[in-house]
Design an enzyme around this catalytic site. Structure first.
Site, short mmCIF file in Angstrom:
data_model
loop_
_atom_site.label_atom_id
_atom_site.label_comp_id
_atom_site.label_asym_id
_atom_site.label_seq_id
_atom_site.Cartn_x
_atom_site.Cartn_y
_atom_site.Cartn_z
N ARG A 45 0.78 -1.30 -0.08
CA ARG A 45 -0.07 0.07 -0.01
C ARG A 45 0.86 1.10 0.01
O ARG A 45 1.90 1.21 0.23
CB ARG A 45 -0.91 0.20 1.29
CG ARG A 45 -0.76 -0.88 2.53
CD ARG A 45 0.37 -0.23 3.39
NE ARG A 45 0.17 1.43 3.51
CZ ARG A 45 1.17 2.19 3.72
NH1 ARG A 45 2.40 1.62 3.77
NH2 ARG A 45 0.93 3.49 3.75
N GLY A 46 0.11 2.45 -0.15
CA GLY A 46 1.02 3.70 -0.37
C GLY A 46 1.02 3.92 -1.80
O GLY A 46 1.56 2.98 -2.49
N ARG A 86 -7.32 -0.25 -6.87
CA ARG A 86 -7.58 0.93 -5.88
C ARG A 86 -7.77 2.37 -6.70
O ARG A 86 -6.92 2.59 -7.51
CB ARG A 86 -6.35 0.83 -4.87
CG ARG A 86 -6.36 -0.36 -4.03
CD ARG A 86 -5.52 -0.10 -2.88
NE ARG A 86 -6.16 0.84 -1.74
CZ ARG A 86 -5.43 1.43 -0.61
NH1 ARG A 86 -4.24 1.19 -0.60
NH2 ARG A 86 -6.03 2.23 0.29
N GLN A 193 -1.78 2.12 9.87
CA GLN A 193 -0.64 2.15 9.35
C GLN A 193 0.33 2.93 10.04
O GLN A 193 1.63 2.87 10.14
CB GLN A 193 -0.63 2.79 7.90
CG GLN A 193 -1.49 2.11 6.87
CD GLN A 193 -2.92 2.35 6.82
OE1 GLN A 193 -3.70 2.89 7.77
NE2 GLN A 193 -3.64 2.35 5.62
N ASP A 234 -2.08 10.96 -1.79
CA ASP A 234 -2.63 9.99 -3.02
C ASP A 234 -2.88 10.72 -4.22
O ASP A 234 -2.74 9.79 -5.25
CB ASP A 234 -3.82 8.98 -2.16
CG ASP A 234 -3.06 8.16 -1.35
OD1 ASP A 234 -2.84 8.48 -0.13
OD2 ASP A 234 -2.79 6.94 -1.84
N ASN A 244 -5.48 12.05 1.04
CA ASN A 244 -4.57 11.26 1.65
C ASN A 244 -5.35 10.53 2.82
O ASN A 244 -6.72 10.88 2.67
CB ASN A 244 -3.59 12.11 2.27
CG ASN A 244 -2.28 11.36 2.89
OD1 ASN A 244 -1.71 10.71 2.10
ND2 ASN A 244 -2.10 11.34 3.96
N LYS A 245 -4.71 9.59 3.37
CA LYS A 245 -5.32 8.86 4.22
C LYS A 245 -6.29 9.58 5.05
O LYS A 245 -6.20 10.70 5.57
CB LYS A 245 -4.31 8.31 5.34
CG LYS A 245 -4.74 7.22 6.09
CD LYS A 245 -5.55 6.18 5.81
CE LYS A 245 -5.30 5.46 4.44
NZ LYS A 245 -5.98 4.48 3.88
O1 MRU Z 1 -4.51 3.10 2.19
P1 MRU Z 1 -2.97 3.35 2.01
O2 MRU Z 1 -2.25 2.60 3.03
O3 MRU Z 1 -2.46 2.97 0.74
O4 MRU Z 1 -2.81 4.85 2.11
C1 MRU Z 1 -1.54 5.55 2.16
C2 MRU Z 1 -1.62 7.07 2.10
O5 MRU Z 1 -2.54 7.56 2.47
C3 MRU Z 1 -0.16 7.78 2.19
O6 MRU Z 1 -0.02 8.73 2.96
C4 MRU Z 1 0.14 8.11 0.76
O7 MRU Z 1 -0.39 6.78 -0.19
C5 MRU Z 1 1.49 8.62 0.37
S1 MRU Z 1 2.60 7.16 0.48
C6 MRU Z 1 4.18 7.88 0.17
#
Ligand code: MRU
Length: 345
Positions: A45-46, A86, A193, A234, A244-245
């Site tokens: 993820r990320g 995703r 996370q 994101d 973002n998250k």
């Molecule tokens: O749902 P995830 O764990 O993929 O979400 C990740 C995030 O929100 C990160 O902050 C984002 O992808 C940046 S990662 C360098």
């Protein structure tokens, strides 16, 4: 530093991020379907790491084709499968589009050469991402005062990228310059996370980190215990609105209320230059069970309705600066991002 993803002897190796920090288990992926599922199920993820995984996924799929196959039809099938994994991270679509351009340019070469070209491109995407993260780190570390307490959310670290990280890359660079920094990691409900991955990564690098629950941030800011906030992204629209998250938006509102700088760190591959504002960013809604349960155990009544948007959008007006590999972008974002766009054409 532990890489989240690596190509080894014809297989794609990933550390299973669902099991961290309790178990360091590696999975060997051999098919497009396995890579697609790994992205959907959060093995990896990320945003940047998802893009790298998808690029390798396409290369893997193409390597499985036998002489006489129809590469155009199969490439399209693999591409569409990975596209659906995703919806929010721009880097996924950016990497798939880049692989498609390379495929289009080379689709008439013989199959064995085409396979090599696609694998080389995936490797290049991975290598470039690592270099980009180091640049983001160098560019951003000047924003971190010596002695600062930095609050971060989710995991925008080595595990979310080819290595080093975006938000955590800036933190790593400041630490490497011997700045006496401390990090507050929000646990990041519901997938944790922050608690599981960010704490683990920073502790491995001996960067001082303290875990907080997401709802403690406001009170710690009010008490003067937070110097700045830095988060990853994101997808970023042309006006600086940043997905973002989930929980990032609340932190930005709190930071503004307490006059604390709120920074975003992201590569240019996270920008969606097609989108005028963040209202157009698709927000992933994940399985309600992720909220309803913790470590497999029900937290609530099984029939209670649950919401689970995985991301939120922080308006550009709440963001002090966006740190990229090219430059630190400051408001007004529409003008400054527009300038960057013209240099990329
Ligand atoms: O749902 P995830 O764990 O993929 O979400 C990740 C995030 O929100 C990160 O902050 C984002 O992808 C940046 S990662 C360098």
């Amino acid at each position: 530093m532990l890489p989240a993803i690596a190509w080894k002897n014809g297989v794609l190796v990933m550390v299973d991020q669902r099991r961290l920090p309790w178990k360091e288990q590696y999975l060997n992926l051999k098919t497009v379907e396995e890579v697609a599922r790994a992205i959907e199920d959060m093995v990896i993820r990320g945003a940047p790491a998802i893009g790298i995984a998808a690029a390798y996924g396409l290369a893997l799929g193409m390597r499985s084709l036998k002489p006489g196959a129809d590469p155009e039809r199969d490439f399209d099938r693999f591409y569409r499968r990975l596209w659906r994994t995703r919806p929010t991270a721009r880097n996924l679509f950016w990497a798939l589009e880049r692989m498609k351009r390379v495929f289009e340019e080379n689709k008439n070469t013989d199959l064995s050469r085409l396979k090599k070209i696609l694998l080389a491109e995936a490797r290049k995407i991975e290598k470039e991402d690592l270099e980009i993260n180091r640049k983001i780190g160098e560019n951003g570390e000047g924003l971190i005062p010596d002695g600062a307490t930095i609050l971060t959310h989710c995991n925008a670290g080595a595990l979310a990228t080819a290595g080093y990280g975006t938000a955590l890359g800036v933190i790593r660079s400041a630490f490497a310059r011997k700045k006496k920094i401390k990090v507050l990691a929000c646990e990041t409900r519901p997938f944790l996370q922050g608690a599981r991955l960010t704490v683990w990564e920073l502790a491995r690098d001996r960067i001082p980190v303290t875990l907080i629950t997401d709802n403690m941030a406001g009170w710690l800011m009010a008490r003067g215990e937070v110097g700045l906030v830095i988060a990853g992204a994101d997808r970023i629209a042309r006006n600086g609105d940043t997905a973002n998250k989930i929980g990032t938006y609340s932190l930005a509102v709190l930071a503004r209320q307490h006059r604390i700088p709120f920074y975003v760190a992201a590569p240019l591959s996270t920008f969606d230059f097609q989108l005028r504002t963040g209202r157009e960013i698709p927000i992933e809604e994940r399985n309600p069970e992720e909220v309803r349960r913790l470590g497999g155990r029900l937290l609530t009544l099984p029939e209670v309705p649950v919401k689970n948007p995985a991301f939120d959008v922080t308006p550009g007006r709440l963001i002090s600066a966006i740190i990229t590999e090219k430059a630190i972008i400051k408001p007004p974002f529409t003008r400054e991002i527009g300038k960057i766009m013209t240099t990329l054409k």
